[in-house]
Write an enzyme that holds these catalytic residues in place. Structure first.
Site, PDB file in Angstrom:
ATOM      1  N   CYS A   2     -21.613  15.817  -7.996  1.00 19.56           N
ATOM      2  CA  CYS A   2     -21.217  17.162  -8.392  1.00 19.56           C
ATOM      3  C   CYS A   2     -20.776  17.912  -7.138  1.00 19.56           C
ATOM      4  CB  CYS A   2     -22.401  17.858  -9.021  1.00 19.56           C
ATOM      5  SG  CYS A   2     -23.031  16.930 -10.430  1.00 19.56           S
ATOM      6  N   ARG A  27     -13.711  15.921  -6.187  1.00 20.09           N
ATOM      7  CA  ARG A  27     -14.924  15.154  -6.533  1.00 20.09           C
ATOM      8  C   ARG A  27     -15.068  15.004  -8.037  1.00 20.09           C
ATOM      9  NH1 ARG A  27     -19.033  15.124  -2.495  1.00 20.09           N
ATOM     10  NH2 ARG A  27     -20.644  15.121  -4.078  1.00 20.09           N
ATOM     11  N   TRP A  74     -20.467  16.862 -12.664  1.00 16.61           N
ATOM     12  CA  TRP A  74     -19.955  15.557 -13.118  1.00 16.61           C
ATOM     13  C   TRP A  74     -21.105  15.003 -13.952  1.00 16.61           C
ATOM     14  CZ3 TRP A  74     -15.451  12.841 -12.812  1.00 16.61           C
ATOM     15  CH2 TRP A  74     -15.501  11.484 -13.137  1.00 16.61           C
ATOM     16  N   ASN A 100     -27.542  18.296  -7.728  1.00 24.01           N
ATOM     17  CA  ASN A 100     -26.691  17.109  -7.728  1.00 24.01           C
ATOM     18  C   ASN A 100     -27.631  15.916  -7.665  1.00 24.01           C
ATOM     19  OD1 ASN A 100     -24.685  15.233  -7.525  1.00 24.01           O
ATOM     20  ND2 ASN A 100     -24.213  15.617  -5.365  1.00 24.01           N
ATOM     21  N   GLY A 101     -27.433  14.943  -8.562  1.00 25.60           N
ATOM     22  CA  GLY A 101     -28.282  13.750  -8.537  1.00 25.60           C
ATOM     23  C   GLY A 101     -28.979  13.565  -9.876  1.00 25.60           C
ATOM     24  N   GLU A 481      -9.815 -10.757  -9.569  1.00 20.28           N
ATOM     25  CA  GLU A 481      -9.923  -9.359  -9.112  1.00 20.28           C
ATOM     26  C   GLU A 481      -9.423  -9.227  -7.679  1.00 20.28           C
ATOM     27  OE1 GLU A 481     -10.055  -6.663 -10.401  1.00 20.28           O
ATOM     28  OE2 GLU A 481     -10.603  -5.299  -8.787  1.00 20.28           O
ATOM     29  N   LYS A 485      -6.168  -6.810  -6.464  1.00 24.39           N
ATOM     30  CA  LYS A 485      -6.231  -5.828  -5.382  1.00 24.39           C
ATOM     31  C   LYS A 485      -5.096  -6.016  -4.395  1.00 24.39           C
ATOM     32  CE  LYS A 485      -8.492  -3.273  -6.775  1.00 24.39           C
ATOM     33  NZ  LYS A 485      -8.647  -3.686  -8.086  1.00 24.39           N
ATOM     34  N   GLU A 488      -1.654  -5.148  -5.921  1.00 24.46           N
ATOM     35  CA  GLU A 488      -1.341  -3.755  -6.284  1.00 24.46           C
ATOM     36  C   GLU A 488      -1.257  -2.835  -5.072  1.00 24.46           C
ATOM     37  OE1 GLU A 488      -4.035  -1.548  -8.810  1.00 24.46           O
ATOM     38  OE2 GLU A 488      -5.722  -2.729  -8.148  1.00 24.46           O
ATOM     39  N   HIS A 504      -2.877 -28.773 -11.749  1.00 16.45           N
ATOM     40  CA  HIS A 504      -2.114 -28.831 -13.018  1.00 16.45           C
ATOM     41  C   HIS A 504      -0.837 -28.014 -12.918  1.00 16.45           C
ATOM     42  CE1 HIS A 504      -5.426 -30.947 -14.881  1.00 16.45           C
ATOM     43  NE2 HIS A 504      -6.250 -30.082 -14.311  1.00 16.45           N
ATOM     44  N   LYS A 604      -3.320   5.911 -11.959  1.00 20.99           N
ATOM     45  CA  LYS A 604      -4.777   5.699 -11.994  1.00 20.99           C
ATOM     46  C   LYS A 604      -5.250   5.457 -13.424  1.00 20.99           C
ATOM     47  CE  LYS A 604      -8.919   5.292 -10.542  1.00 20.99           C
ATOM     48  NZ  LYS A 604      -9.280   3.981  -9.940  1.00 20.99           N
TER      49      LYS A 604
HETATM   50  C1  AGP Z   1      -7.178  -1.693 -11.040  1.00 23.97           C
HETATM   51  O1  AGP Z   1      -7.251  -1.572  -9.643  1.00 23.97           O
HETATM   52  C2  AGP Z   1      -6.029  -0.900 -11.627  1.00 23.97           C
HETATM   53  N1  AGP Z   1      -6.104   0.458 -11.223  1.00 23.97           N
HETATM   54  C3  AGP Z   1      -5.882  -1.104 -13.126  1.00 23.97           C
HETATM   55  O2  AGP Z   1      -5.790  -2.491 -13.372  1.00 23.97           O
HETATM   56  C4  AGP Z   1      -7.041  -0.557 -13.995  1.00 23.97           C
HETATM   57  O3  AGP Z   1      -8.202  -1.326 -13.784  1.00 23.97           O
HETATM   58  C5  AGP Z   1      -6.629  -0.671 -15.473  1.00 23.97           C
HETATM   59  O4  AGP Z   1      -5.484   0.127 -15.670  1.00 23.97           O
HETATM   60  C6  AGP Z   1      -7.734  -0.223 -16.431  1.00 23.97           C
HETATM   61  O5  AGP Z   1      -8.006   1.139 -16.233  1.00 23.97           O
HETATM   62  P1  AGP Z   1      -9.327   1.752 -16.912  1.00 23.97           P
HETATM   63  O6  AGP Z   1     -10.484   1.006 -16.336  1.00 23.97           O
HETATM   64  O7  AGP Z   1      -9.304   3.196 -16.546  1.00 23.97           O
HETATM   65  O8  AGP Z   1      -9.218   1.521 -18.398  1.00 23.97           O
END
Ligand code: AGP
Length: 609
Positions: A2, A27, A74, A100-101, A481, A485, A488, A504, A604
């Site tokens: 928060c 935040r 939050w 906060n917490g 994963e 990273k 992207e 394969h 995002k």
């Molecule tokens: C991951 O680094 C990306 N930002 C993207 O793949 C993200 O995980 C995906 O769009 C899902 O988003 P969400 O978790 O908000 O549903």
């Protein structure tokens, strides 16, 4: 996570604390409020929603005060409503507090206070703390004495800030775990949850130590220990500019959020493991439901999909519960076959991903039970699911998801252990798992120390044209994963798959320009991984191994090696390996001059199809 602000001094405290809140906007928040000392009482104004909702009310009439505290919430306990917003009063409205917490023993405290005739108007743990402090104040002494006695009754990780109508020119703060920073001005004192909120007013700050109490007046700031003894006040002068201060001094939010993971692990577990070492998940389905579930379908996108793969790994290995993981976009158009006794789990950091929300609505139309694993309280997916477990990772700003992934996987582990507890699943040593989960934050802290080794590796391979990410078992999920990273934020093409899948087809891509990152955290199958390593090296590829501190096999064969701490459970060792993989993507992107927090073409939260 928060936002907290406070000011006492000759200026208009209301304007200052509201401005401080705005500087903490990054935040994240879902409601906000302020308390200020009016003539003979404490005035509290608080509104759910955007900060501007509070601003509209504040500015609707001329207000001034010389002492005020403010809070942007939050939510972790109780929905984001006006009533749950901070500040909160004690029983007699003698004091107001912001927090906060998480206060873990608020259930027991609430029961005791109700027996004493107290009345509560919110679902928050904060209001309980206000009543505990007000109760102590009624027993005599000044505000800081009452706070010191009250804090001894609270259990959890928190920071509290309190004002009293009986001592109008004083603010008292107690720091147990959540951060609090004090600002030393000329004839004024202030505080905030983070440095950016102080910089426009002072660059001389004191970061409060854990388990200390601060007393702020116009004239000075005092700091006391748990027994009320004075401690030295040693300010530091902050040179950061405002932008870097919002990142906590880190160059990018992504790096800050990678480094936050040990704390996030503690936050995600907080309040979910009781004093007897049992998992306690509030708000999931009643115990009898788990015996009815015959299949789990996990539906999500991107990083959340990769967390789902880890959930599948656990549900099938620990619970022998058939589990499938679907990309939301495929699920919603794939006319899936769904057992009426299945459970649909939707993983989403933002809680607003359009494909995942559409898949959720499809499942609800077929009357399938739905469970959300979501970070943002009040988000669409959280609201639509029958039940939701919040990851409690705090706001994740960088587009590349890091701490939210770790928190999602941790929630899957808690859920699997909760089901094992309820069903008394044979062979699942819940107590041993809980011990390891409680150790995980420290192990993650150790894993952060791989950053320098990873940076050195990046310097050697920064010009690669193609990066393989490979692993077996849980490491295969981590490979996906790690590859995402790197793709992207460094815009490097990747080829990711279970290591055994290489011959394969993908092996045809290997030549001396290729690097291959192998996850090998499971000693029981490392020999198989090593044969894949040799296949890559035989064709000129450079191999980077990610293994544990106890490995002696990978070190014999790999060209470059990173070691992470070993957990008793391979699943958790694999999870820890995400930290060097996150560092790898970050430092490769930095070396290649990429924009890190806002990578090209991405958002995002993908709220469109
Ligand atoms: C991951 O680094 C990306 N930002 C993207 O793949 C993200 O995980 C995906 O769009 C899902 O988003 P969400 O978790 O908000 O549903």
């Amino acid at each position: 996570m928060c936002g907290i602000a406070g000011y006492v001094g000759p200026k208009n405290a209301i304007e200052i604390v509201f401005d401080q809140l705005k500087r903490l906007e990054y935040r994240g928040y879902d409601s906000a409020g302020i308390a200020y000392l009016a003539d003979d009482h404490i005035e509290v104004i608080k509104k759910a929603g955007k900060l501007s909702n509070l601003g509209d009310v504040l500015l609707s009439e001329q207000r001034s005060a010389h002492s005020a505290i403010a809070h942007s919430r939050w939510a972790t306990h109780g929905a984001p409503t006006d009533g749950n917003a901070h500040p909160h009063f004690d029983e007699h409205e003698d004091i107001a507090i912001i927090h906060n917490g998480i206060i873990e023993n608020y259930h027991e405290l609430r029961e005791d206070l109700l027996k004493q005739g107290h009345h509560f108007y919110s679902q928050t743990d904060t209001e309980i703390a206000a009543h505990v402090i007000g109760d102590e104040l009624g027993k005599g002494g000044n505000l800081e004495d009452a706070v010191r006695r009250a804090v001894k009754k609270l259990r959890g990780a928190f920071a509290l800030v309190i004002v009293s109508k009986k001592e109008p020119n004083k603010i008292v703060a107690a720091r147990n775990a959540s951060p609090l920073v004090l600002g030393i001005g000329c004839g004024e004192s202030m505080l905030a949850s983070d440095i950016p909120a102080l910089l426009p007013y002072t660059r001389d700050v004191v970061v409060m130590e854990e388990n200390t109490i601060a007393v702020l007046t116009e004239e000075k700031i005092e700091i006391l220990d748990g027994e009320g003894r004075q401690l030295p006040v040693q300010p530091q002068h902050i040179e950061w500019d405002l932008a870097s201060a919002e990142r906590g001094g880190f160059e990018h939010f992504m790096l800050k959020e990678i480094h936050e993971q040990p704390k996030v692990i503690t936050q995600t577990l907080s309040g979910r493991i009781d004093s007897k070492g049992k998992v306690r998940l509030d708000g999931v389905f009643s115990d009898h439901v788990w015996a009815e579930i015959d299949r789990v379908n996990i539906i999500s996108c991107g990083t959340a999909y990769h967390a789902g793969l880890m959930g599948k790994h656990l549900f099938e290995k620990l619970l022998r519960l058939p589990t499938d993981v679907y990309y939301s976009s495929e699920f919603r158009y794939g006319d899936p076959v769904l057992s009426p006794r299945s459970l649909a789990v939707f993983v989403s950091q933002s809680g607003e991903t359009a494909d995942t929300l559409a898949a959720l609505k499809l499942c609800k139309s077929r009357r399938i039970r739905t469970l959300g694993i979501v970070n943002v309280i009040g988000s669409s997916i959280a609201r639509e699911c029958d039940r939701t477990l919040f990851t409690q990772a705090g706001p994740e700003i960088s587009v590349a998801s890091t701490k939210a992934y770790t928190a999602q996987v941790l929630v899957f582990a808690l859920l699997a252990l909760h089901i094992a507890q309820v069903q008394e699943t044979p062979g699942v040593r819940v107590d041993e798992w809980v011990d390891e989960l409680l150790r995980l934050s420290d192990l993650a802290e150790d894993a952060l120390s791989t950053e320098e080794a990873v940076k050195a590796i990046c310097a050697k391979v920064k010009d690669t044209s193609l990066a393989f990410f490979l692993g077996r078992g849980a490491d295969a999920s981590l490979a996906l994963e790690g590859a995402l990273k790197l793709k992207e934020i460094a815009y490097i093409p990747t080829q990711e798959s279970p290591a055994g899948e290489m011959k394969h087809g993908p092996l045809a891509l290997v030549d001396e320009s290729v690097i291959a990152v192998f996850g090998a955290t499971d000693a029981s199958i490392v020999d198989k991984v090593i044969s894949n390593v040799r296949e890559v090296q035989a064709r000129g590829g450079t191999v980077i191994g990610v293994t544990t501190t106890e490995d002696r096999a990978m070190e014999q064969v790999t060209d470059l090696l990173v070691r992470i701490p070993k957990s008793k459970f391979e699943f958790l060792s694999a999870l820890l390996s995400i930290i060097p993989l996150q560092f790898f993507a970050y430092h490769m992107a930095k070396l290649r001059g990429c924009e890190i927090d806002q990578p090209r073409n991405l958002a995002k939260s993908v709220t469109v199809e």
